[in-house]
Scaffold this motif. Structure first.
Motif, short mmCIF file in Angstrom:
data_model
loop_
_atom_site.label_atom_id
_atom_site.label_comp_id
_atom_site.label_asym_id
_atom_site.label_seq_id
_atom_site.Cartn_x
_atom_site.Cartn_y
_atom_site.Cartn_z
N LEU A 101 -23.79 0.24 17.73
CA LEU A 101 -22.47 -0.33 17.44
C LEU A 101 -21.96 0.07 16.06
O LEU A 101 -20.78 -0.13 15.75
CB LEU A 101 -22.53 -1.87 17.53
N ALA A 102 -22.83 0.60 15.23
CA ALA A 102 -22.45 1.04 13.88
C ALA A 102 -23.44 2.09 13.41
O ALA A 102 -24.59 2.14 13.88
CB ALA A 102 -22.41 -0.14 12.91
N ASP A 103 -22.99 2.92 12.48
CA ASP A 103 -23.89 3.90 11.86
C ASP A 103 -24.63 3.30 10.67
O ASP A 103 -25.77 3.67 10.39
CB ASP A 103 -23.08 5.12 11.40
N TYR A 104 -23.94 2.40 9.98
CA TYR A 104 -24.52 1.78 8.78
C TYR A 104 -24.15 0.30 8.76
O TYR A 104 -23.10 -0.12 9.28
CB TYR A 104 -23.98 2.43 7.50
N ILE A 105 -25.00 -0.47 8.13
CA ILE A 105 -24.73 -1.89 7.88
C ILE A 105 -24.72 -2.11 6.37
O ILE A 105 -25.61 -1.64 5.66
CB ILE A 105 -25.79 -2.81 8.51
N ILE A 106 -23.70 -2.85 5.91
CA ILE A 106 -23.67 -3.31 4.52
C ILE A 106 -24.24 -4.72 4.50
O ILE A 106 -23.78 -5.59 5.23
CB ILE A 106 -22.24 -3.32 3.95
N LEU A 107 -25.25 -4.94 3.70
CA LEU A 107 -25.93 -6.23 3.64
C LEU A 107 -25.37 -7.07 2.51
O LEU A 107 -25.35 -6.65 1.35
CB LEU A 107 -27.44 -6.02 3.43
N GLY A 108 -24.90 -8.28 2.83
CA GLY A 108 -24.37 -9.17 1.80
C GLY A 108 -23.06 -8.64 1.24
O GLY A 108 -22.27 -7.98 1.93
N GLU A 109 -22.80 -8.95 -0.04
CA GLU A 109 -21.55 -8.51 -0.66
C GLU A 109 -21.55 -6.99 -0.78
O GLU A 109 -22.56 -6.37 -1.10
CB GLU A 109 -21.36 -9.19 -2.01
N GLY A 110 -20.38 -6.37 -0.52
CA GLY A 110 -20.41 -4.94 -0.27
C GLY A 110 -19.66 -4.03 -1.20
O GLY A 110 -19.59 -2.81 -0.94
N GLU A 111 -19.07 -4.55 -2.28
CA GLU A 111 -18.21 -3.69 -3.10
C GLU A 111 -18.94 -2.46 -3.64
O GLU A 111 -18.43 -1.33 -3.52
CB GLU A 111 -17.64 -4.49 -4.28
N ILE A 112 -20.09 -2.64 -4.21
CA ILE A 112 -20.82 -1.52 -4.82
C ILE A 112 -21.50 -0.66 -3.75
O ILE A 112 -21.40 0.57 -3.76
CB ILE A 112 -21.84 -2.04 -5.85
N ALA A 113 -22.18 -1.31 -2.81
CA ALA A 113 -22.90 -0.57 -1.78
C ALA A 113 -21.97 0.29 -0.93
O ALA A 113 -22.29 1.44 -0.58
CB ALA A 113 -23.69 -1.53 -0.90
N PHE A 114 -20.80 -0.25 -0.57
CA PHE A 114 -19.87 0.49 0.27
C PHE A 114 -19.39 1.75 -0.46
O PHE A 114 -19.37 2.85 0.13
CB PHE A 114 -18.67 -0.40 0.63
N VAL A 115 -19.01 1.61 -1.72
CA VAL A 115 -18.53 2.77 -2.48
C VAL A 115 -19.63 3.83 -2.61
O VAL A 115 -19.39 5.02 -2.41
CB VAL A 115 -18.03 2.34 -3.87
N GLU A 116 -20.85 3.39 -2.93
CA GLU A 116 -21.95 4.34 -3.09
C GLU A 116 -22.28 5.03 -1.77
O GLU A 116 -22.60 6.22 -1.75
CB GLU A 116 -23.19 3.62 -3.64
N LEU A 117 -22.18 4.30 -0.67
CA LEU A 117 -22.44 4.89 0.63
C LEU A 117 -21.38 5.92 0.98
O LEU A 117 -21.70 7.03 1.48
CB LEU A 117 -22.48 3.80 1.70
N VAL A 118 -20.12 5.62 0.73
CA VAL A 118 -19.04 6.58 1.01
C VAL A 118 -19.21 7.83 0.15
O VAL A 118 -19.00 8.96 0.63
CB VAL A 118 -17.67 5.92 0.78
N LYS A 119 -19.60 7.66 -1.10
CA LYS A 119 -19.85 8.81 -1.96
C LYS A 119 -20.94 9.71 -1.37
O LYS A 119 -20.82 10.95 -1.35
CB LYS A 119 -20.28 8.36 -3.35
N ALA A 120 -22.01 9.10 -0.87
CA ALA A 120 -23.10 9.87 -0.27
C ALA A 120 -22.63 10.60 0.98
O ALA A 120 -22.92 11.80 1.18
CB ALA A 120 -24.27 8.95 0.05
N ILE A 121 -21.89 9.89 1.84
CA ILE A 121 -21.40 10.50 3.08
C ILE A 121 -20.49 11.68 2.78
O ILE A 121 -20.52 12.72 3.46
CB ILE A 121 -20.66 9.44 3.93
N SER A 122 -19.68 11.55 1.72
CA SER A 122 -18.71 12.60 1.38
C SER A 122 -19.37 13.92 1.00
O SER A 122 -18.75 14.98 1.10
CB SER A 122 -17.79 12.13 0.26
#
Length: 440
Positions: A108-129
């Protein structure tokens, strides 16, 4: 990169009553992404038409979906559809956090953000890019070689480093919830909760460490709400706004000094109010008109089961204190504790009628994933239809009630409270009718 952030429509109780606010969690992530140089689009399906089946997603590199338990069935459909169309899906929110394994295993998803996501989401998008599909970033989970990899979350200690939520990315004119006669806007000034009630997932989702924004940061955001957006009413959505009385007093003083002239309400605990009358007085002077307080039950054995760390008799003391300062009570009660009986429910209803609250809310005990209660009852669930996890349905096998019987007690509780002369005069039959009609 362009990122689409989706808030699935809420089919739950409060949405059907018309009480809903912008999805600040996604709005925080949107502003964090924009600060990092990414383009975002926010969609709140509660107020916007969005047909996920017809969406091609071709213009987006990543889709982020936020979900709690009630909204998960729709979130799952959106995630599955987007992945089929070749888009990377990141899912977050309380339900995704506590069900990462099953969500990833079911595709249903490629990745899960655990808990609050501001920092993790940005870092994950940077890695994917840059083509890094399996980064080791705190606060994310993914499936690699059929094994779920989880990297524990690191909570943001200094909340002032986060940008204000991206309200500009939302159609604010479509949010029509009123408080004290004005359209109201929500704000969050702290995270976490140390109390760990067994029916609540906040401690697990946001941590036991209570973290607070500075008074200066909070006032700056309030000024934006008042001066830029024109709001005259504000709701503080902190899980426990009054945990630090000194901070509340300072904030109240600054609201007055800055001539903000707002009317506001917040979530609190009865014991914190009784120990700090100077705080209550300061809040009243700065525009506090209502406090949401979870009294939960009139029965000591139920409060002990909930790990509430309060006694029921405190309710009348705090009611008297708040009346002194002309602050209304939004009183919340939970029906259906494991040791609950018909007689104990009657005591709670009688208790609620005597309390003198302006609004009384009843909920049916619900074991949300991530709570101690869920771990206790997960083998006794009657349904996995998460749309029923809205606080108005019994979803587990109860020792004393069938779902139908507890439902009747739930509806009778509302009828008993809202047909008292005081609340009929204040809220009227239309309010009661809407309440009961939407509790389906």
């Amino acid at each position: 990169m362009k990122i689409l952030l989706i808030n699935p429509k809420d089919s739950g109780y409060y949405y059907r009553l018309g009480a809903f606010f912008p999805p600040l969690g996604l709005a925080y992530i949107s502003s964090s992404l924009k600060n990092a140089g990414y383009e975002t689009r926010l969609i709140d399906m509660n107020v916007e038409n969005f047909d996920y089946k017809k969406e091609s997603y071709e213009e987006y590199d990543v889709i982020g979906i936020s979900t709690d338990t009630v909204r998960f069935p729709l979130a799952a459909k959106i995630g599955k559809d987007a992945r089929k169309k070749g888009t990377i899906v990141i899912m977050g929110g309380p339900h995704a956090t506590f069900n990462a394994h099953s969500i990833l295993k079911e595709g249903l998803a490629d990745y899960i953000i655990l808990g609050e996501g501001e920092i993790a989401f940005v870092e994950l998008v940077k890695a994917i890019s840059v083509g890094e599909m399996y980064p080791e970033i705190p606060g994310i989970a993914y499936l690699k070689e059929n094994v779920v990899k989880i990297f524990p979350v690191k909570f943001v200690k200094n909340l002032d480093v986060l940008p204000f939520p991206d309200r500009e990315g939302l159609p604010l004119h479509k949010y029509r919830t009123k408080f004290a006669g004005n359209y109201a806007m929500s704000i969050i000034t702290s995270r976490g909760c140390p109390f760990d009630c067994n029916f609540c997932s906040v401690t697990q989702f946001m941590g036991k460490m209570w973290r607070q924004r500075s008074v200066e940061s909070t006032v700056e955001e309030l000024k934006i709400l008042v001066e830029k957006f024109g709001y005259k009413s504000v709701v503080f959505f902190d899980d426990n706004f009054t945990l630090n009385p000194g901070r509340v007093i300072r904030l109240s003083d600054e609201i007055i000094k800055n001539d903000l002239k707002i009317k506001w309400w917040a979530f609190s605990r009865a014991d914190e109010l009784l120990r700090n009358e100077d705080m209550v007085e300061a809040m009243a002077k700065s525009g506090c008109k209502m406090l949401f307080i979870g009294f939960e039950s009139a029965n000591e054995e139920v409060l002990e089961e909930f790990n509430k760390k309060l006694h029921s008799n405190i309710a009348f003391e705090v009611s008297s204190l708040l009346r002194k300062y002309k602050i209304d009570i939004f009183a919340s009660f939970i029906l259906g504790a494991l040791n609950e009986t018909t007689e104990s429910i009657k005591r709670t209803v009688k208790f609620a009628k005597k309390l003198g609250a302006s609004i009384v809310q009843f909920s049916i005990l619900t074991p949300y994933p991530g709570t101690k209660l869920f771990e206790q009852l997960k083998t006794r669930l009657l349904t996995k239809n998460y749309e029923k996890f809205d606080g108005t349905h019994l979803v587990f096998k109860h020792p004393h009630f069938s779902p139908e019987k507890l439902r009747r007690e739930f509806l009778k509780a509302y009828y008993a409270v809202y047909t008292t002369p005081r609340l009929i005069f204040k809220r009227g039959f239309p309010f009661l009718w809407k309440l009961l009609a939407n509790s389906r």
